[in-house]
Design an enzyme around this catalytic site. Structure first.
Site, PDB file in Angstrom:
ATOM      1  N   ARG A 125      -1.871 -68.314 -59.237  1.00 25.15           N
ATOM      2  CA  ARG A 125      -3.321 -68.150 -58.396  1.00 25.15           C
ATOM      3  C   ARG A 125      -3.185 -67.772 -57.092  1.00 25.15           C
ATOM      4  O   ARG A 125      -4.130 -68.082 -56.506  1.00 25.15           O
ATOM      5  CB  ARG A 125      -3.881 -69.528 -58.574  1.00 25.15           C
ATOM      6  N   LYS A 147      -5.807 -54.148 -49.457  1.00 27.79           N
ATOM      7  CA  LYS A 147      -6.140 -53.566 -50.852  1.00 27.79           C
ATOM      8  C   LYS A 147      -4.806 -53.465 -51.519  1.00 27.79           C
ATOM      9  O   LYS A 147      -4.009 -53.074 -51.384  1.00 27.79           O
ATOM     10  CB  LYS A 147      -6.926 -52.152 -50.678  1.00 27.79           C
ATOM     11  N   GLU A 189      -2.276 -38.622 -42.908  1.00 27.40           N
ATOM     12  CA  GLU A 189      -3.324 -39.871 -42.656  1.00 27.40           C
ATOM     13  C   GLU A 189      -3.165 -40.320 -41.360  1.00 27.40           C
ATOM     14  O   GLU A 189      -4.120 -40.750 -40.764  1.00 27.40           O
ATOM     15  CB  GLU A 189      -2.591 -40.804 -43.512  1.00 27.40           C
ATOM     16  N   LYS A 230      -6.876 -48.208 -38.129  1.00 26.20           N
ATOM     17  CA  LYS A 230      -7.214 -48.465 -39.802  1.00 26.20           C
ATOM     18  C   LYS A 230      -7.706 -49.799 -39.731  1.00 26.20           C
ATOM     19  O   LYS A 230      -8.823 -50.408 -40.249  1.00 26.20           O
ATOM     20  CB  LYS A 230      -6.137 -48.469 -40.789  1.00 26.20           C
ATOM     21  N   GLU A 240     -15.235 -52.959 -47.791  1.00 30.24           N
ATOM     22  CA  GLU A 240     -15.610 -51.445 -48.148  1.00 30.24           C
ATOM     23  C   GLU A 240     -17.166 -51.198 -48.611  1.00 30.24           C
ATOM     24  O   GLU A 240     -17.368 -50.926 -49.559  1.00 30.24           O
ATOM     25  CB  GLU A 240     -14.692 -50.910 -49.203  1.00 30.24           C
ATOM     26  N   ARG A 244     -15.948 -48.244 -44.035  1.00 30.17           N
ATOM     27  CA  ARG A 244     -14.812 -48.080 -44.364  1.00 30.17           C
ATOM     28  C   ARG A 244     -14.429 -46.893 -45.147  1.00 30.17           C
ATOM     29  O   ARG A 244     -13.533 -46.124 -45.200  1.00 30.17           O
ATOM     30  CB  ARG A 244     -14.014 -49.229 -45.260  1.00 30.17           C
ATOM     31  N   ASN A 248     -12.090 -42.233 -45.979  1.00 27.04           N
ATOM     32  CA  ASN A 248     -11.946 -41.337 -47.152  1.00 27.04           C
ATOM     33  C   ASN A 248     -11.871 -39.791 -46.750  1.00 27.04           C
ATOM     34  O   ASN A 248     -12.075 -38.778 -47.753  1.00 27.04           O
ATOM     35  CB  ASN A 248     -12.783 -41.303 -48.357  1.00 27.04           C
ATOM     36  N   HIS A 251     -10.411 -37.013 -48.758  1.00 28.85           N
ATOM     37  CA  HIS A 251      -9.864 -37.410 -50.017  1.00 28.85           C
ATOM     38  C   HIS A 251     -10.639 -37.080 -51.171  1.00 28.85           C
ATOM     39  O   HIS A 251      -9.987 -37.139 -52.324  1.00 28.85           O
ATOM     40  CB  HIS A 251      -9.925 -38.831 -49.765  1.00 28.85           C
ATOM     41  N   HIS A 255      -8.143 -35.681 -53.570  1.00 27.24           N
ATOM     42  CA  HIS A 255      -8.093 -36.202 -55.103  1.00 27.24           C
ATOM     43  C   HIS A 255      -8.258 -35.281 -55.958  1.00 27.24           C
ATOM     44  O   HIS A 255      -7.669 -35.238 -57.145  1.00 27.24           O
ATOM     45  CB  HIS A 255      -9.007 -37.290 -55.283  1.00 27.24           C
ATOM     46  N   HIS A 269       0.262 -36.818 -52.407  1.00 30.81           N
ATOM     47  CA  HIS A 269      -1.212 -37.758 -51.843  1.00 30.81           C
ATOM     48  C   HIS A 269      -1.376 -37.009 -50.373  1.00 30.81           C
ATOM     49  O   HIS A 269      -2.419 -36.427 -50.200  1.00 30.81           O
ATOM     50  CB  HIS A 269      -1.085 -39.099 -52.007  1.00 30.81           C
TER      51      HIS A 269
HETATM   52  N1  NAD Z   1      -3.761 -50.140 -50.663  1.00 25.24           N
HETATM   53  C1  NAD Z   1      -4.396 -48.951 -49.916  1.00 25.24           C
HETATM   54  O1  NAD Z   1      -4.998 -49.410 -49.188  1.00 25.24           O
HETATM   55  C2  NAD Z   1      -3.670 -47.696 -50.032  1.00 25.24           C
HETATM   56  C3  NAD Z   1      -3.795 -46.494 -49.211  1.00 25.24           C
HETATM   57  C4  NAD Z   1      -3.303 -45.500 -49.462  1.00 25.24           C
HETATM   58  C5  NAD Z   1      -2.391 -45.436 -50.308  1.00 25.24           C
HETATM   59  N2  NAD Z   1      -2.101 -46.389 -51.219  1.00 25.24           N
HETATM   60  C6  NAD Z   1      -1.213 -45.968 -52.466  1.00 25.24           C
HETATM   61  O2  NAD Z   1      -0.049 -45.845 -51.954  1.00 25.24           O
HETATM   62  C7  NAD Z   1       0.685 -44.930 -52.693  1.00 25.24           C
HETATM   63  C8  NAD Z   1       1.523 -44.002 -52.078  1.00 25.24           C
HETATM   64  O3  NAD Z   1       2.437 -44.491 -51.112  1.00 25.24           O
HETATM   65  P1  NAD Z   1       3.566 -44.057 -50.550  1.00 25.24           P
HETATM   66  O4  NAD Z   1       3.491 -42.528 -50.267  1.00 25.24           O
HETATM   67  O5  NAD Z   1       4.541 -44.610 -49.716  1.00 25.24           O
HETATM   68  O6  NAD Z   1       4.392 -43.570 -52.115  1.00 25.24           O
HETATM   69  P2  NAD Z   1       5.808 -44.280 -52.778  1.00 25.24           P
HETATM   70  O7  NAD Z   1       5.579 -45.654 -52.697  1.00 25.24           O
HETATM   71  O8  NAD Z   1       5.921 -43.522 -54.005  1.00 25.24           O
HETATM   72  O9  NAD Z   1       6.877 -43.756 -51.722  1.00 25.24           O
HETATM   73  C9  NAD Z   1       7.222 -42.174 -51.679  1.00 25.24           C
HETATM   74  C10 NAD Z   1       8.708 -42.168 -52.068  1.00 25.24           C
HETATM   75  O10 NAD Z   1       9.570 -42.452 -51.075  1.00 25.24           O
HETATM   76  C11 NAD Z   1      10.718 -43.282 -51.424  1.00 25.24           C
HETATM   77  N3  NAD Z   1      10.944 -44.287 -50.166  1.00 25.24           N
HETATM   78  C12 NAD Z   1       9.889 -45.148 -49.604  1.00 25.24           C
HETATM   79  N4  NAD Z   1      10.517 -45.461 -48.390  1.00 25.24           N
HETATM   80  C13 NAD Z   1      11.829 -45.036 -48.344  1.00 25.24           C
HETATM   81  C14 NAD Z   1      12.993 -44.978 -47.516  1.00 25.24           C
HETATM   82  N5  NAD Z   1      12.767 -45.571 -46.322  1.00 25.24           N
HETATM   83  N6  NAD Z   1      14.108 -44.367 -47.688  1.00 25.24           N
HETATM   84  C15 NAD Z   1      14.194 -43.460 -48.916  1.00 25.24           C
HETATM   85  N7  NAD Z   1      13.284 -43.547 -49.754  1.00 25.24           N
HETATM   86  C16 NAD Z   1      11.916 -44.273 -49.663  1.00 25.24           C
HETATM   87  C17 NAD Z   1       9.889 -44.182 -52.664  1.00 25.24           C
HETATM   88  O11 NAD Z   1      10.862 -44.512 -53.477  1.00 25.24           O
HETATM   89  C18 NAD Z   1       9.167 -43.104 -53.364  1.00 25.24           C
HETATM   90  O12 NAD Z   1      10.295 -42.153 -53.968  1.00 25.24           O
HETATM   91  C19 NAD Z   1      -0.281 -44.671 -53.636  1.00 25.24           C
HETATM   92  O13 NAD Z   1      -0.147 -45.276 -55.017  1.00 25.24           O
HETATM   93  C20 NAD Z   1      -1.502 -45.020 -52.963  1.00 25.24           C
HETATM   94  O14 NAD Z   1      -2.586 -45.232 -54.102  1.00 25.24           O
HETATM   95  C21 NAD Z   1      -2.632 -47.417 -51.095  1.00 25.24           C
HETATM   96 ZN    ZN Z   2      -5.038 -41.457 -48.377  1.00 25.18          ZN
END
Ligand code: NAD
Ligand code: ZN
Length: 371
Positions: A125, A147, A189, A230, A240, A244, A248, A251, A255, A269
């Site tokens: 929980r 989030k 970003e 942010k 949101e 907030r 986007n 985006h 997207h 992305h």
């Molecule tokens: N929660 C939120 O507010 C929010 C905001 C934006 C994006 N997101 C989410 O974030 C995700 C994308 O995140 P991302 O771009 O970090 O992708 P990811 O987590 O897939 O990382 C990108 C790649 O880099 C590798 N990697 C990460 N750190 C590394 C390091 N230090 N050394 C070697 N390899 C490394 C990972 O294994 C992966 O292959 C999406 O799912 C998106 O929806 C969430």
């Molecule tokens: Zn983004």
């Protein structure tokens, strides 16, 4: 080295916490966690790439501080944000006999952060968690704001929760192993925060871009300022409702492009966001809202950062107008032919526009695709 950390306070009334940006935070995590949370045990969630590249730094520090932990490793990639791996992580935490006063550590990019944060929010929980983001996108975006979530067959991030971390440690030494392409994508970003409402930050990024990419001192400042930006939106609008949504910017188009390219490695992305931000500027120019030189300046900056800035820059077959419009209509609720977009009157002057005519978007994209 501690004196050189940038600290961004997140002043949420019920759950304030700090984001640290600095060197060797991963090695120092053991001591920092011990100071804050005493003898708690830790469930470290990470992916295979990060486990290989960075995990020994973390476990060495935890060992030195005498802290107990279990490691749960999931495969890298967006597909891991699924029900299946949520169960893997929740059951991994339970099997490790972590209790409610113990903590989860999300050690990876945004995929790990979103998945581990959600697992923490529901296990027993609700367990506390610490974000240790290892990608640029995760440091400046996904680890800030609380989030969490996974993807569903009905769309991305539709199963989730708001769950704020207790602490965020953004270590600058993760960039020694992060692939260059991922760094550039995260940089889109960073630029976004300047474009939304901070022209001075965008000007500063133009000046410091080479230093940021060359791992100079400006990198830490760029990341800390992005986190603070942010945080500003999150604090103004934690759940949101309005403000907030400016986050986007770029985006909706981004997207749609990600969807049209099947969320594949053709377009990651941040690259979709880079193209999307340029399209948002160009669309705003077309609507007579934004000076065209601003759109040119944004395009140039993103190009210098090695990012794609046009649909034509995406390798492989160009997505069709129909595919893009279908994706946009699905992403955003169309209400009586009107769409909500983040438009701009220039760099640092973005705003939410609720009544954008879907036909005008179609005509704009048709022109772009014909170029
Ligand atoms: N929660 C939120 O507010 C929010 C905001 C934006 C994006 N997101 C989410 O974030 C995700 C994308 O995140 P991302 O771009 O970090 O992708 P990811 O987590 O897939 O990382 C990108 C790649 O880099 C590798 N990697 C990460 N750190 C590394 C390091 N230090 N050394 C070697 N390899 C490394 C990972 O294994 C992966 O292959 C999406 O799912 C998106 O929806 C969430
Ligand atoms: Zn983004």
């Amino acid at each position: 080295m501690t004196d050189k950390d940038h600290i961004v306070p997140i002043a949420l009334i019920d759950r304030p916490y700090d984001i640290f940006v600095g060197h060797a935070l991963i090695e120092r995590a053991g001591v920092m966690l011990q100071q804050r949370f005493g003898p708690a045990r830790y469930g470290i969630v990470t992916d295979e790439n990060v486990a290989k590249a960075q995990l020994p730094r973390l476990t060495a520090g935890l060992d030195a501080a005498g802290l107990g932990y279990e490691v749960i490793v999931v495969p890298p990639g967006e597909a891991t944000k699924s029900y299946q791996y949520l169960i893997t992580v929740v059951e991994g935490l339970l099997a490790a006999r972590l209790e409610r006063r113990d903590l989860v550590i999300a050690f990876g990019g945004g995929v790990v952060g979103d998945l581990a944060g959600l697992a923490a929010s529901v296990t027993r929980r609700g367990m506390d968690f610490v974000q240790m983001p290892t990608s640029l996108l995760a440091q400046v975006d996904s680890s800030v704001g609380g989030k969490t979530g996974i993807n569903t067959p009905f769309g991305k991030n539709l199963f989730g929760a708001f769950h704020q971390p207790r602490l965020v440690l953004a270590d600058l030494d993760v960039y020694q192993t992060l692939p260059e392409r991922e760094f550039r994508a995260g940089y889109a970003e960073v630029v976004k925060y300047g474009l939304i409402d901070d022209e001075a930050y965008f000007n500063w990024l133009e000046e410091k871009r080479s230093e940021i990419f060359a791992a100079g001192p400006a990198r830490a400042e760029a990341i800390a300022r992005a986190c603070a930006a942010k945080a500003r939106f999150v604090l103004a609008d934690e759940k949101e409702a309005g403000l907030r949504s400016l986050l986007n910017l770029g985006h909706t188009f981004g997207h749609a492009l990600e969807k049209a390219t099947g969320y594949s490695r053709r377009l990651i992305h941040g690259e979709g966001v880079a193209i999307g931000m340029v399209l948002a500027q160009q669309f705003s120019v077309k609507l007579g809202l934004c000076p065209s030189q601003d759109a040119v300046r944004v395009t140039r900056h993103l190009q210098l950062a090695g990012l794609p800035t046009a649909i034509a820059d995406i390798p492989g077959e160009t997505p069709s107008l129909e595919t893009l419009m279908a994706a946009i209509a699905q992403d955003k609720k169309v209400e009586r032919g009107a769409l909500t977009f983040i438009l701009t009157r220039g760099i640092g002057r973005s705003f939410v526009e609720k009544g954008v005519d879907a036909d005008a978007v179609g005509a704009f994209l048709k022109d772009i695709l014909a170029q």
